[in-house]
Design a protein around this motif. Structure first.
Motif, PDB file in Angstrom:
ATOM      1  N   ILE A  12     -24.568   1.576 -11.188  1.00 28.11           N
ATOM      2  CA  ILE A  12     -24.679   2.862 -11.056  1.00 28.11           C
ATOM      3  C   ILE A  12     -23.892   3.467 -10.143  1.00 28.11           C
ATOM      4  CG2 ILE A  12     -26.587   4.506 -10.450  1.00 28.11           C
ATOM      5  CD1 ILE A  12     -28.726   2.430 -10.888  1.00 28.11           C
ATOM      6  N   GLY A  13     -23.335   4.725 -10.254  1.00 32.31           N
ATOM      7  CA  GLY A  13     -22.650   5.429  -8.957  1.00 32.31           C
ATOM      8  C   GLY A  13     -21.374   6.020  -9.712  1.00 32.31           C
TER       9      GLY A  13
ATOM     10  N   ALA B 277     -27.213  -2.593 -10.127  1.00 29.38           N
ATOM     11  CA  ALA B 277     -26.475  -3.072 -11.707  1.00 29.38           C
ATOM     12  C   ALA B 277     -27.624  -3.347 -12.597  1.00 29.38           C
ATOM     13  CB  ALA B 277     -26.128  -4.360 -11.213  1.00 29.38           C
ATOM     14  N   ALA B 278     -27.090  -3.393 -13.734  1.00 29.97           N
ATOM     15  CA  ALA B 278     -27.922  -3.794 -15.141  1.00 29.97           C
ATOM     16  C   ALA B 278     -27.221  -4.475 -15.860  1.00 29.97           C
ATOM     17  CB  ALA B 278     -28.389  -2.494 -15.603  1.00 29.97           C
ATOM     18  N   LEU B 279     -28.040  -5.340 -16.698  1.00 33.63           N
ATOM     19  CA  LEU B 279     -27.321  -6.147 -17.986  1.00 33.63           C
ATOM     20  C   LEU B 279     -27.900  -5.113 -19.111  1.00 33.63           C
ATOM     21  CD1 LEU B 279     -25.832  -8.842 -19.005  1.00 33.63           C
ATOM     22  CD2 LEU B 279     -28.148  -9.420 -19.575  1.00 33.63           C
TER      23      LEU B 279
ATOM     24  N   TYR C 237     -32.605  -3.449 -15.562  1.00 37.23           N
ATOM     25  CA  TYR C 237     -32.095  -3.390 -14.273  1.00 37.23           C
ATOM     26  C   TYR C 237     -32.613  -4.260 -13.071  1.00 37.23           C
ATOM     27  CZ  TYR C 237     -30.080   1.225 -15.927  1.00 37.23           C
ATOM     28  OH  TYR C 237     -29.515   2.057 -16.487  1.00 37.23           O
ATOM     29  N   PHE C 238     -31.794  -5.239 -13.077  1.00 39.40           N
ATOM     30  CA  PHE C 238     -32.101  -6.421 -12.204  1.00 39.40           C
ATOM     31  C   PHE C 238     -31.469  -6.159 -10.603  1.00 39.40           C
ATOM     32  CE2 PHE C 238     -27.648  -7.279 -13.623  1.00 39.40           C
ATOM     33  CZ  PHE C 238     -27.077  -7.494 -12.652  1.00 39.40           C
ATOM     34  N   LEU C 239     -31.975  -6.662  -9.815  1.00 41.59           N
ATOM     35  CA  LEU C 239     -31.789  -6.612  -8.535  1.00 41.59           C
ATOM     36  C   LEU C 239     -31.229  -8.258  -7.671  1.00 41.59           C
ATOM     37  CD1 LEU C 239     -34.568  -4.562  -6.849  1.00 41.59           C
ATOM     38  CD2 LEU C 239     -31.983  -3.725  -7.597  1.00 41.59           C
TER      39      LEU C 239
ATOM     40  N   LEU D 243     -37.402  -6.474 -11.787  1.00 43.11           N
ATOM     41  CA  LEU D 243     -36.729  -5.387 -12.720  1.00 43.11           C
ATOM     42  C   LEU D 243     -37.265  -4.183 -12.240  1.00 43.11           C
ATOM     43  CD1 LEU D 243     -36.449  -6.652 -16.407  1.00 43.11           C
ATOM     44  CD2 LEU D 243     -34.704  -6.706 -14.838  1.00 43.11           C
ATOM     45  N   GLN D 244     -36.277  -3.234 -11.902  1.00 37.63           N
ATOM     46  CA  GLN D 244     -36.741  -1.891 -11.346  1.00 37.63           C
ATOM     47  C   GLN D 244     -36.838  -0.708 -12.166  1.00 37.63           C
ATOM     48  OE1 GLN D 244     -34.311   0.171  -8.570  1.00 37.63           O
ATOM     49  NE2 GLN D 244     -32.371  -0.565  -9.555  1.00 37.63           N
ATOM     50  N   ASP D 245     -37.596   0.240 -11.592  1.00 38.13           N
ATOM     51  CA  ASP D 245     -37.860   1.501 -12.020  1.00 38.13           C
ATOM     52  C   ASP D 245     -36.964   2.184 -10.772  1.00 38.13           C
ATOM     53  OD1 ASP D 245     -38.359   4.427 -12.253  1.00 38.13           O
ATOM     54  OD2 ASP D 245     -39.682   3.678 -13.965  1.00 38.13           O
ATOM     55  N   TYR D 246     -35.928   3.070 -11.253  1.00 39.91           N
ATOM     56  CA  TYR D 246     -34.948   3.578 -10.221  1.00 39.91           C
ATOM     57  C   TYR D 246     -35.858   4.613  -9.024  1.00 39.91           C
ATOM     58  CZ  TYR D 246     -31.018   5.712  -7.889  1.00 39.91           C
ATOM     59  OH  TYR D 246     -30.106   6.047  -6.849  1.00 39.91           O
ATOM     60  N   GLY D 247     -36.833   5.328  -9.615  1.00 41.69           N
ATOM     61  CA  GLY D 247     -37.496   6.235  -8.674  1.00 41.69           C
ATOM     62  C   GLY D 247     -36.670   7.466  -8.855  1.00 41.69           C
ATOM     63  N   LEU D 248     -36.889   8.213  -7.607  1.00 38.41           N
ATOM     64  CA  LEU D 248     -36.232   9.417  -7.535  1.00 38.41           C
ATOM     65  C   LEU D 248     -35.041   9.436  -6.805  1.00 38.41           C
ATOM     66  CD1 LEU D 248     -36.701  10.509  -4.410  1.00 38.41           C
ATOM     67  CD2 LEU D 248     -38.752  11.377  -5.133  1.00 38.41           C
ATOM     68  N   ALA D 249     -34.068  10.528  -7.102  1.00 40.68           N
ATOM     69  CA  ALA D 249     -32.792  10.790  -6.331  1.00 40.68           C
ATOM     70  C   ALA D 249     -33.096  11.882  -5.548  1.00 40.68           C
ATOM     71  CB  ALA D 249     -31.654  11.161  -7.348  1.00 40.68           C
TER      72      ALA D 249
END
Length: 762
Positions: free
Chosen positions: A650-651, A663-665, A579-581, A459-465
Motif C-alpha cells: 500500500i502507498g 504488504a499483501a500476498l 494482508y499479512f503483517l 491477517l488484517q482489515d485496514y480499517g479507516l483512512a
C-alpha cells in the motif's frame, strides 16, 4: 461567656435550618412557576438521582474503585478551576485549539457538576454556573461555524455532531446545579442558550437530525436530555420521535456519501429500532457502536429515571443492554475492537464510552459478574448510581472473567441482513464479515475476514483512512483515501472480480443488499465453522465462503481453513489478497522484484498498490511464511498452473503519506469462470531475539488438496508433515443441523449430520 457562646451557636443553627427551609421552598416555587413543569420533579435526575447521591455519600471511603476515580476527577477539575475559564470564539476543525477547548469544556462541566453533587462543595457549582453564563453570553450572537465542510454546520463546532456532543454532556452539568441556580438564572440559560441550542441541532438542521445514523443519535440524545432537565415535553417528544411533518431534499448526502433518511424514520426510538439487530449488533460496526453507545445509554438512563413508564431498557426486547454484550464480544483478546467498516485500530473497551456502557449494563441489567472483571480492568467507574453499583460489586468480590466465546451476531433490524461470525479457539480469533452495508460507514467487502492471535493481527482489515482529531491531517476528518482505498474491495481479504469493487462501490446499490448466512457451527470445540453466500456483489457471480478454525492434536495451535467457492456466468479475473503483517521468511516459489515500482491498476483502490514482486505458480500448493512479533505464520493455498502471485504494498498515489505502507500476498487467477480458492493459515513456533533461537519455524502442512468440488459438496484433504490426512467436507446446499449427508470418496462413504464433517482418513 460560655452561656453567651452557646446562645450564639443555637441562633446560628436556627438560622441555618431556616435558610435550608427557605431554599427548599424557593426550589418548590421555581418548579411550580416553571413553564411545562411537573411539581414532583427533582434534581439531579439524569445520570445521578437524589437517592443515588445519598447512597454515594454514605459509601464514600468504603468503595476503593469509586473513591480512586473520585480522587482523580477532583484533582483534574481543581486544576481546571485554578487555570480559569476560557470559551474562545469557534474557528477550527477537529484537533484545532478552539475545537479542543470547547470539547474539553463540555467534559469538565459534566465532571464539575457531579463533584458538586457528591462533595457538596459550592465551588464546583459556581464554576459550572460561571462557564455556562459565558456560553450564554456568547451563543446569543454566535453565527454558524466559519468552517464550511460539514453538511450540517454547528455553532460551537464545525459540525452539528460536535454541538450535540457538547449538549449531551452539558445537560448533565445543568441537571447537577439546577437547584443551585436561581429561577432568573435558569430562565436566562434556557432562553438564550439551551433552547436555541436544541433548536439549531434539530429544527435548523433536519438533514443532520432527521434520520437513522450515529450522528442523529447524538442529536436526539442532546435534545432529549436538555428537555428532561428543563421538563420540556416538546423537546422530549422531538427527541423520541423526530421532527413531525418535515420534508427533506432527497438529493442531499452526508459527509460520508450516505443518503439522508427519507422514509420518515427518525428520533431516538427509530435509532434503536433500525441499526440494532435482535442480537445487539449495530450495523455501522463496533467502532461507531462504541461512539453511539454513550448517547444511547445516558439518555436511556435519564428516561428511565424521569419517565420510567417508557420502560426504555425493555424497548425492542432490551436490545440496548443486549448490545453491550455484543460490543464486548466484538473485541480481541486485548479489548481492542475489530476494525469492521470505518474503524480506527486501537479503539478499545478502555474508552470512556465503554466505562459508561459496562456500568449502566451492570446496574440496569442482570448484574453480570463478567462485567465487573472488565470494570476492574478499566480501573474506573462512573461517578453516579451505576458506578456505585459496580464499585460495590467489585468490593464484594462478585467479579468473574468475561468469557468470550465463538458467537454469531445477526445484522439488520430483524436479524435477517447477514451478520458477523466470530470463531474463537484457544488464542486464535477469526472475524468473518457477511453483514449488510453498514450505512455510510460501511465498506465494500462482502465475505471478508481478519485473523488474530492473542490480540495481534495475523491477517488484517485496514480499517479507516483518517487521523482522528489530528488537525494537520485533513482537519482530523476523513481523508479522500478512505473512499479511494479503505472502502474499496481490494483493501480487504476477500475476492475482487475484474478489478472492480463490490456493487461498483455505489452506496445506493450496496445498501440494498446483504450476504446470507449458510450455516454457523460452534458446538464442536475442536472444529468451529462459519459459512455465508453473496450473490449481489457482482451480478452473475455467486460466492460461497466457508471458514473454519480447527484444533487438531497433530498441530501446535489451531489453524484456519478457508474455502471460497465461485460460480459465474462468464470468465473473469479474480484477485484474492492476504494482508499479512511482518517480514517474509520463505516461499516455495521463485519471484522477481522490479527495478521500478509500478501500480497494480488505475482505480478502485488498485491505484494505491505498488507491485513489489511477481511469480508464476509451479506447484499444486503455493506456500508462504512470515514472522511477526516473535511468531511464525504460514499460508498454504491450492494453486492452478496459471495463477499469478503478486507481492503488493500500500502507498502508491499517496503524496501526503496518508496510508500505512503495509504488504499483501495476492493470488491472481485470469480468464476463469467457476473456481475454488482453498487455503490454510497456521500460527506456529516462536523467535526470541534474546536467545536468538527459532522454535518450530516451519509449516506443519505437507499438502492441501481438493478431492471433491461439486454443486452439493466440497471436500478438502489436509495432510501434515507426518503423513496424517484429515478430511473436511462442507455441504454447499442444505446445511441445516437436521440434514443428513452421505458422500462417497475413493470408495469410502462419509456420513454426517449438519453443515460439515471433519474426519481422519485411515
Amino acid at each position: 461567656m460560655k452561656i453567651r457562646h452557646n446562645t450564639i451557636v443555637k441562633f446560628a443553627i436556627v438560622a441555618l435550618v431556616f435558610t435550608i427551609f427557605s431554599c427548599e421552598k424557593e426550589a418548590e416555587t421555581v418548579s411550580d412557576n416553571k413553564k411545562s413543569t411537573s411539581t414532583s420533579q427533582q434534581h439531579p435526575n439524569l445520570i445521578l438521582t437524589v437517592q443515588g447521591v445519598k447512597d454515594i455519600r454514605a459509601q464514600l471511603g468504603n468503595i476503593p474503585i469509586f473513591d480512586n476515580t473520585l480522587k482523580v476527577v477532583q484533582e483534574e477539575i481543581d486544576a481546571e478551576i485554578a487555570a480559569g475559564i476560557e470559551t474562545p470564539i469557534p474557528k477550527d476543525y477537529s484537533g484545532g485549539y478552539t475545537h479542543v477547548r470547547h470539547k474539553r469544556n463540555m467534559i469538565v462541566l459534566q465532571k464539575a457538576g457531579v463533584l458538586y453533587q457528591i462533595l457538596d462543595d459550592e465551588k464546583y457549582a459556581k464554576y459550572v454556573k460561571d462557564m455556562l453564563m459565558q456560553y450564554e453570553e456568547m451563543y446569543k450572537t454566535l453565527p454558524l461555524h466559519p468552517k464550511t465542510r460539514s453538511y450540517a454546520r454547528g455553532k460551537l463546532f464545525w459540525q452539528c455532531l460536535n454541538d450535540s456532543n457538547w449538549l449531551v454532556y452539558v445537560s448533565q452539568a445543568y441537571d447537577c446545579i439546577y437547584n443551585y441556580l436561581s429561577e432568573e438564572e435558569r430562565n436566562k440559560l434556557e432562553t438564550n442558550l439551551f433552547r436555541p441550542f436544541a433548536d439549531h441541532i434539530s429544527i435548523d438542521s433536519p438533514q443532520f437530525y432527521q434520520r437513522v445514523h450515529n450522528h442523529s443519535t447524538w442529536g436526539n440524545a442532546a435534545v432529549g436530555m436538555i428537555g428532561l432537565v428543563m421538563n420540556d415535553e416538546e423537546l422530549i417528544d422531538r427527541a423520541l420521535y423526530g421532527i413531525k411533518d418535515l420534508k427533506l431534499d432527497t438529493k442531499e448526502k452526508d459527509d460520508d456519501g450516505g443518503f439522508l433518511n427519507k422514509d420518515g424514520k427518525a428520533g431516538f426510538l427509530a435509532n434503536i429500532e433500525e441499526p440494532f439487530s435482535p442480537d445487539g449488533y449495530y450495523n455501522e460496526g463496533p467502532y461507531y457502536q462504541r461512539y453511539a453507545m454513550y448517547p444511547f445509554l445516558v439518555f436511556a438512563e435519564g428516561l428511565h429515571n424521569v419517565k420510567p413508564e417508557l420502560k426504555i431498557f425493555e424497548y425492542k426486547e432490551g436490545v440496548l443492554l443486549k448490545s453491550i454484550n455484543a460490543l464486548l464480544n466484538l473485541s480481541d483478546a486485548d479489548g481492542d475492537f475489530f476494525p469492521l467498516n470505518d474503524g480506527q485500530k486501537g479503539m478499545s473497551y478502555y474508552n470512556s464510552a465503554l466505562v459508561t456502557a459496562v456500568d449502566i449494563s451492570y446496574h440496569f441489567g442482570e448484574q453480570d459478574p463478567g462485567l465487573l472483571s472488565i470494570a476492574t480492568a478499566q480501573d474506573r467507574v462512573l461517578l453516579d448510581d451505576s458506578g456505585l453499583a459496580v464499585a460495590l460489586g467489585i468490593k464484594n468480590r462478585k467479579a468473574k472473567p468475561f468469557d468470550k466465546k465463538s458467537i454469531n451476531l445477526s445484522d439488520g433490524p430483524n436479524g435477517t441482513q447477514g451478520g458477523v461470525g466470530i470463531l474463537r479457539n484457544e488464542d486464535i480469533e477469526l472475524v468473518f464479515k457477511y453483514a449488510a452495508q453498514g450505512s455510510s460507514h460501511g465498506h465494500y467487502d462482502k465475505l471478508s475476514y481478519s485473523l488474530f492471535e492473542k490480540g495481534e493481527e495475523i491477517l488484517q482489515d485496514y480499517g479507516l483512512a483518517r487521523f482522528v482529531n489530528i488537525e494537520q491531517k485533513g482537519g482530523g476528518n476523513y481523508l479522500k483515501e478512505n473512499k479511494t482505498w479503505a472502502k474499496q474491495t481490494i483493501a480487504h481479504n476477500t475476492l475482487t472480480q475484474n478489478e472492480t469493487s463490490h456493487f461498483n462501490a455505489k452506496y445506493e446499490i450496496g445498501s440494498q443488499n446483504h450476504s446470507v448466512l449458510h450455516y454457523f457451527s460452534s458446538e464442536n470445540e475442536n472444529v468451529q465453522v462459519a459459512s455465508a453466500k453473496e450473490v449481489n456483489a457482482y451480478p452473475g457471480t455467486e460466492m460461497l465462503r466457508t471458514m473454519a478454525i480447527i484444533k487438531d492434536e497433530d498441530f501446535e495451535k489451531p489453524y484456519m481453513l478457508d474455502i471460497m467457492k465461485v460460480v459465474s456466468n462468464k470468465a473473469n479475473q479474480y484477485d484474492f489478497p492476504y494482508y499479512f503483517l511482518g517480514q517474509v521468511v520463505t516461499t516455495n516459489f521463485e519471484y522477481k522484484t522490479p527495478e521500478t515500482l509500478k501500480t497494480l491498476g488505475s482505480k478502485n483502490g488498485y491505484q494505491h498498490l505498488y507491485v513489489e514482486g511477481t511469480a508464476k505458480t509451479t506447484a499444486d500448493n503455493t506456500k508462504f511464511s512470515w514472522l511477526n512479533k516473535g511468531k511464525f505464520y504460514s499460508l498454504t493455498t491450492v494453486s492452478n498452473t496459471n495463477d499469478e502471485i503478486l507481492f503488493t504494498r500500500i502507498g502508491a498515489n499517496d503524496p501526503a503519506f496518508n496510508l500505512r505502507r503495509e504488504a499483501a500476498l495476492m493470488v491472481r487467477r485470469k480468464n476463469t469462470k467457476n473456481t475454488l480458492f482453498v487455503s490454510t493459515i497456521e500460527a506456529h513456533g516462536s523467535y526470541s531475539p534474546v536467545s536468538e533461537s527459532a522454535v518450530n519455524s516451519n509449516s506443519s502442512i505437507k499438502e492441501l488438496k481438493v478431492v471433491v468440488n461439486t454443486e452439493d459438496y466440497t471436500a478438502i484433504a489436509i495432510t501434515n508433515v507426518n503423513g496424517i490426512t484429515k478430511l473436511f467436507i462442507t455441504a454447499n446446499k442444505d446445511a441445516s443441523k437436521e440434514a443428513t449427508h452421505t458422500l462417497k470418496i475413493n470408495d469410502v462413504n462419509y456420513t454426517w449430520k449438519g453443515g460439515f464433517t471433519f474426519q481422519k482418513i485411515n
